[in-house]
Design an enzyme around this catalytic site. Sequence first.
Site, PDB file in Angstrom:
ATOM      1  N   GLU A 258      49.346  43.162  29.910  1.00 51.50           N
ATOM      2  CA  GLU A 258      49.854  43.380  31.264  1.00 51.50           C
ATOM      3  C   GLU A 258      51.261  43.968  31.241  1.00 51.50           C
ATOM      4  O   GLU A 258      51.594  44.852  32.034  1.00 51.50           O
ATOM      5  CB  GLU A 258      49.848  42.065  32.058  1.00 51.50           C
ATOM      6  CG  GLU A 258      48.478  41.448  32.274  1.00 51.50           C
ATOM      7  CD  GLU A 258      47.632  42.199  33.289  1.00 51.50           C
ATOM      8  OE1 GLU A 258      48.125  43.195  33.853  1.00 51.50           O
ATOM      9  OE2 GLU A 258      46.478  41.793  33.515  1.00 51.50           O
TER      10      GLU A 258
ATOM     11  N   ASP B 166      36.783  47.427  29.667  1.00 46.96           N
ATOM     12  CA  ASP B 166      36.832  48.660  30.449  1.00 46.96           C
ATOM     13  C   ASP B 166      37.871  49.690  30.010  1.00 46.96           C
ATOM     14  O   ASP B 166      37.546  50.828  29.682  1.00 46.96           O
ATOM     15  CB  ASP B 166      37.027  48.324  31.924  1.00 46.96           C
ATOM     16  CG  ASP B 166      38.139  47.315  32.178  1.00 46.96           C
ATOM     17  OD1 ASP B 166      38.810  46.913  31.226  1.00 46.96           O
ATOM     18  OD2 ASP B 166      38.335  46.928  33.351  1.00 46.96           O
TER      19      ASP B 166
ATOM     20  N   GLU C 141      34.653  39.904  43.580  1.00 49.51           N
ATOM     21  CA  GLU C 141      35.002  39.915  42.165  1.00 49.51           C
ATOM     22  C   GLU C 141      33.770  40.037  41.278  1.00 49.51           C
ATOM     23  O   GLU C 141      33.832  40.613  40.201  1.00 49.51           O
ATOM     24  CB  GLU C 141      35.771  38.643  41.794  1.00 49.51           C
ATOM     25  CG  GLU C 141      37.237  38.697  42.147  1.00 49.51           C
ATOM     26  CD  GLU C 141      38.026  39.686  41.307  1.00 49.51           C
ATOM     27  OE1 GLU C 141      38.797  39.262  40.430  1.00 49.51           O
ATOM     28  OE2 GLU C 141      37.868  40.899  41.532  1.00 49.51           O
TER      29      GLU C 141
ATOM     30  N   GLU D  18      40.320  49.850  41.850  1.00 48.51           N
ATOM     31  CA  GLU D  18      39.440  50.658  41.008  1.00 48.51           C
ATOM     32  C   GLU D  18      38.450  51.503  41.810  1.00 48.51           C
ATOM     33  O   GLU D  18      38.158  52.647  41.446  1.00 48.51           O
ATOM     34  CB  GLU D  18      38.686  49.763  40.011  1.00 48.51           C
ATOM     35  CG  GLU D  18      39.524  49.244  38.869  1.00 48.51           C
ATOM     36  CD  GLU D  18      40.429  48.088  39.266  1.00 48.51           C
ATOM     37  OE1 GLU D  18      41.406  47.827  38.549  1.00 48.51           O
ATOM     38  OE2 GLU D  18      40.166  47.457  40.315  1.00 48.51           O
TER      39      GLU D  18
END
Length: 905
Positions: free
Chosen positions: A103, A250, A344, A362
């Site tokens: 992150e 991803d 989610e 996204e």
Amino acid sequence: MSREEKQKLGNQVLEMFDHAYGNYMEHAYPADELMPLTCRGRVRGQEPSRGDVDDALGKFSLTLIDSLDTLVVLNKTKEFEDAVRKVLRDVNLDNDVVVSVFETNIRVLGGLLGGHSLAIMLKEKGEYMQWYNDELLQMAKQLGYKLLPAFNTTSGLPYPRINLKFGIRKPEARTGTETDTCTACAGTLILEFAALSRFTGATIFEEYARKALDFLWEKRQRSSNLVGVTINIHTGDWVRKDSGVGAGIDSYYEYLLKAYVLLGDDSFLERFNTHYDAIMRYISQPPLLLDVHIHKPMLNARTWMDALLAFFPGLQVLKGDIRPAIETHEMLYQVIKKHNFLPEAFTTDFRVHWAQHPLRPEFAESTYFLYKATGDPYYLEVGKTLIENLNKYARVPCGFAAMKDVRTGSHEDRMDSFFLAEMFKYLYLLFADKEDVIFDIEDYIFTTEAHLLPLWLSTTNQRISKKNTTSEYTELDDSNFDWTCPNTQILFPNDPLYAQSIREPLKNVVDKSCPRGIIRVEESFRSGAKPPLRARDFMATNPEHLEILKKMGVSLIHLKDGRVQLVQHAIQAASSIDAEDGLRFMQEMIELSSQQQKEQQLPPRAVQIVSHPFFGRVVLTAGPAQFGLDLSKHKETRGFVASSKPYNGCSELTNPEAVMGKIALIQRGQCMFAEKARNIQNAGAIGGIVIDDNEGSSSDTAPLFQMAGDGKDTDDITIPMLFLFSKEGSIILDAIREYEEVEVLLSDKAKDRAAILKGKMIPSYIINSNPEMENEEPPSSENESQNQSAEQIASSSQEVDLVDQESPEESSLNSHPESLSPADTDNAASISPSEQNSNPTESHETTSLDGECTDLDNQLKEQSETEEDSNPNVSWGKKVQPIDSILADWNEDIEAFEMMEKDEL
């Protein structure tokens, strides 16, 4: 769509960004993130711990750094210059805080590099940033060196966390004992680290990131060319062997392709194409993308999809594979139209699996890329829908609040930094013409956090890169090794309706879906084969049934309390078909259990403050009661609130005149919930709200539960009863202290403001903010009352435990794409011998689906952790915002709204 309408929507995006960014700067800065419901900053250690989600917070003004290049994209150059000065003046990167390496890399290092990239661009233009002398780059370099100790492993894969001040191994670091990391966590470093090396000339950063990527490539499963979700950073063994394109993997795929684009190294494209071929062979089941086992890729590992895979259509556009991108995007859009936001996680038959939505960007990202590729105005309408839903359901006076439950419309007190870094950037670019952006966006590549890195880095400080000669690339029988992507300008000249022709068959895919297991059973009947054992027919005392279970890889474990636990190991099944039957059997067993529990399981409810000045904008998540009026079957209850005396409601009320015809507020404790309900009902109350007596408790950090009866007949209780945690309850109590008269709506889900305000004397700006809502019917709840289908994760070693499963609330996705909180891939089912025929299971947990909540009684509460503030130079105290100040801010918003068209909220 006309240019005028596009400009109007673009201006609307700008106003929305100003609302979010302005409230962060006013109420939260220098804290990392804004808490939009309570109008204050989220400071690590001063709020209850949210687990892994908080690893993104490092006391480095995260939202400001993450928003730097967004300011330039939105043509806010003066604000950008001011923001850069604030970062240089206030931000300290030497805090004693344990943060996520992943992150911190994508948000902070990427944010600093994106800010630097556009700062030097503006300086070259000659109007702004003339004073700038690579200060952001020096901060990025400092942060890069702070992250390097994480790579001190034999494999070269980084530790998942690091202490900004003390590193990894020191006792003060409080980290360095982890053994596992997610594939995306280790594989999403190359863009930022290579850019840092190219900008500074220090090659060490790019070398470390390349080594981590090389190791992941070497550890791929050679027969399937897939990678797992979690890997041991010391041994390289796969810990979780399921593979997909969503959470945990991803951005690893994304960075392989983008590393080739940015750096020009052929090996990255070869690796991406090899993986992409495997994805399209095994994971892609248009329009679905389902996880599989890396060793048995024909076997699905789960029956649900997570929201993070919404980025994949955008990546497919970069690859040039437009058709499957259109298909998957359309499927996701249909889910959004059903639930207003993308949950989610959702099942293969498009029911809610995890109900949260933290305002993820996204889907907007993929919408932007598909519009760029096709020029189809359909995607502009999709973007318009996203804008309307954000304003209608997520906008609050102090910003935009994440959705705690897309089914009820309840909010969560969080506004993640990626919302400003990505969402507004993609939405603005979707509607902007080339001349609306002050630089050429095509000269840059987007990182996974949508930070901008210039393409000219490919020829700057270029190190000699050797091909990975130890790798054997698989020969492919298709065109995946083309070295160029199709030119989008010639993709659709002969058929402008090409994209529409692909979308059309998927228009009703969500509403007319059929679970695949049913189709398979019907096919087996038609073929004359004996149908597989169904869960509803199973008897634990039937030897034939036990033999069938063994063939399916399912074994029985007898528990001490007399129940039987079923455990499936897919690898022990006689064949892949038997393993698939075993997976279906386990899922059916869980679903049977959830059906059995249906009467006991109640979904969360909503408490909506509808009086002035709230007018329905504040929605609180409430726990239901197993007694009293069922709000899902009867009209909502609306009334003013009043505190009962005694406040605990455990004896006859001494102030019946105060609660007569009102909704009584009662404190939890000292007697049964049903007794409280009877006492306030006898005093004439029309409803009751029980407020938790555990100070500081919140639905953000504790699972909801339903209020049980007292073991007696509760049919005499006819009023609705709801439960609020302390934090949510204090919002109502504070409003009473401020305004005295506070009116609330008790309902099964939040209502549209138009319905709430109908017939009321209210300011015109409230109605005019969205005139269409006056005639709009509330969303249908027909599907919201369906029972849960408790389909769970399955892995090659799969265990299904219905006795003590982790709840979906606990298994929520982490704050950013590439990590799941510790939801295991195991499932389980337990059976009581007395329930061996038609209702064989006893379940204490079910998965969140439409209209159903998690097991409200047996979820573990997260422990609150605190960390000391190590930065004496910046004030990190909470900014508690009084109601008057909130209203003043609101009035400013109102003035801004009135300056816009009446149909623009």
